[in-house]
Enzyme design. Sequence first.
Site, PDB file in Angstrom:
ATOM      1  N   LYS A 107       3.334  58.709 -15.486  1.00 15.19           N
ATOM      2  CA  LYS A 107       3.273  59.702 -14.573  1.00 15.19           C
ATOM      3  C   LYS A 107       3.373  61.418 -14.874  1.00 15.19           C
ATOM      4  CE  LYS A 107       6.205  60.362 -10.590  1.00 15.19           C
ATOM      5  NZ  LYS A 107       5.871  59.543  -9.407  1.00 15.19           N
ATOM      6  N   GLY A 219      14.390  65.336   3.293  1.00 11.18           N
ATOM      7  CA  GLY A 219      13.751  65.648   2.920  1.00 11.18           C
ATOM      8  C   GLY A 219      12.523  65.904   4.026  1.00 11.18           C
ATOM      9  N   GLY A 221       8.770  65.888   3.602  1.00 12.22           N
ATOM     10  CA  GLY A 221       7.567  65.904   2.751  1.00 12.22           C
ATOM     11  C   GLY A 221       7.625  64.620   3.278  1.00 12.22           C
ATOM     12  N   ASN A 222       5.883  64.427   2.550  1.00 10.76           N
ATOM     13  CA  ASN A 222       4.813  63.044   3.395  1.00 10.76           C
ATOM     14  C   ASN A 222       6.101  62.172   3.359  1.00 10.76           C
ATOM     15  OD1 ASN A 222       3.590  60.840   2.328  1.00 10.76           O
ATOM     16  ND2 ASN A 222       1.646  61.998   3.471  1.00 10.76           N
TER      17      ASN A 222
HETATM   18  N1  GLU Z   1       3.407  59.639  -6.899  1.00  7.88           N
HETATM   19  C1  GLU Z   1       4.121  58.377  -5.910  1.00  7.88           C
HETATM   20  C2  GLU Z   1       5.167  57.350  -5.988  1.00  7.88           C
HETATM   21  O1  GLU Z   1       6.303  57.938  -7.159  1.00  7.88           O
HETATM   22  C3  GLU Z   1       3.024  57.176  -5.811  1.00  7.88           C
HETATM   23  C4  GLU Z   1       2.105  56.883  -7.161  1.00  7.88           C
HETATM   24  C5  GLU Z   1       0.891  56.515  -6.985  1.00  7.88           C
HETATM   25  O2  GLU Z   1      -0.196  56.492  -6.071  1.00  7.88           O
HETATM   26  O3  GLU Z   1      -0.144  56.154  -7.964  1.00  7.88           O
HETATM   27  O4  GLU Z   1       5.182  56.403  -6.341  1.00  7.88           O
END
Ligand code: GLU
Length: 428
Positions: A107, A219, A221-222
């Site tokens: 992350k 929320g 968002g997307n």
């Molecule tokens: N940010 C998204 C998650 O927390 C997607 C991560 C990704 O596609 O690598 O799962």
Amino acid sequence: MGHTSYNPYESAKKQFNQVADQIGLDSSTRELLSQPSREYHFTIPVKMDDGTTKTFNGYRIQHNDARGPAKGGIRFHPEETVDTIRALSMWMTWKCAVVDIPLGGGKGGIICDPRTLSKGEQERLCRGYIRQLSKNIGPNLDVPAPDVMSNGQHMLWMLDEYETITGARYPGAITGKPVGMGGSLGRTEATGYGVVYNLREALKELNIDIAKTTASLQGFGNVAEYAARLYTSMGGKIVAISCWDNNDKAAYTYRKLDGLDIDKIASIKDSFGTIDKQKAVDMGCELLKGDEWISQDVDILLPCALENQITPDSFVKVSKQVKVICEGANGPTTPDCDELIKERGIYLIPDFLCNAGGVTCSYFEQVQCNMNYFWPKEEVLEKLDQKMTYAFHAVHNLAKEKNLYTRDAAYVIAINRVAEAVKLRGWI
Ligand code: GLU
């Protein structure tokens, strides 16, 4: 972020250790998996539009890559912390493992508020982030994607910088790119749809007709928007949505007891998920306090915002009518609240299973990029549905068979897979 007295990294470690105890995980594997493998902390100087230079702090944390390259989003948030990113990187490892895709967990984050940055400043920030990190990411190393407040355009700027530095095209180096520029059809919908594929299966197991259910959402968002779209298309009714208002620096809950029209609500939100307060009121929504989404008399709660939202303090307000909590966000429930959810007999769809649709589609994006052949949207969503449905039932069946809490069952599957990979590689 979220409730300040909870540290998400402590929560992530606590959840892991509890299950490690239950499955009798050996101490060496436990020691390795209870912390990230690698961390990069760096500064990003950005030339601002007014001629000054501002320094931002960036991070990339790789928790584990035994099952494949690290994978996970990069979030932009003014209150981002290293410990939040550590927790999120750990949850990514479990997320990829529970849906059985050949990727590890990572992350990233930048402490910034993109809502206050011009397009040019955002582009320079994205490029600066990659300049600091280009040697430590890549299609076979660590593959970033969007997360909270970052989007496809940000990913494309990042990829362009990465390809400029490395001198070749590596479309699989970053996912969540715009369609037509290496992105996959269905990626925008994937996380929210994945939440609802899980919910659909849970309701079937509980013998509840989705068309007769109501839900309250945190929320917009997307993730939340597409979860709401699919859920309402299956006949469910969303009666309340809570979201952050960046002008007022406060959250509000928008309620309509006969059901919110998601198309209309989506048409009055900005790209960061803030609903226009005045327009919502003009549409006939009641304006309630931000935390009132949790106390609605609904069947389903969908926390799809940030960490630490369902705590023992907020849980007392949860209506007796609630039967399912669907964790669209990462870490929305604090560990001290899990006992209370269990006691009430609420069916929990744990975060790293519930919101794994995004990363699963990112994996499909990489596969398509590597083949240089892109699938139609129906094919992507069908494959996504299959993966999510399979993973849901594996967790549900284990929970039933061994009388486990669903979060623990998801952890048992994920930890066992990662522990096995670590051992097969000879790391332990
Ligand atoms: N940010 C998204 C998650 O927390 C997607 C991560 C990704 O596609 O690598 O799962």
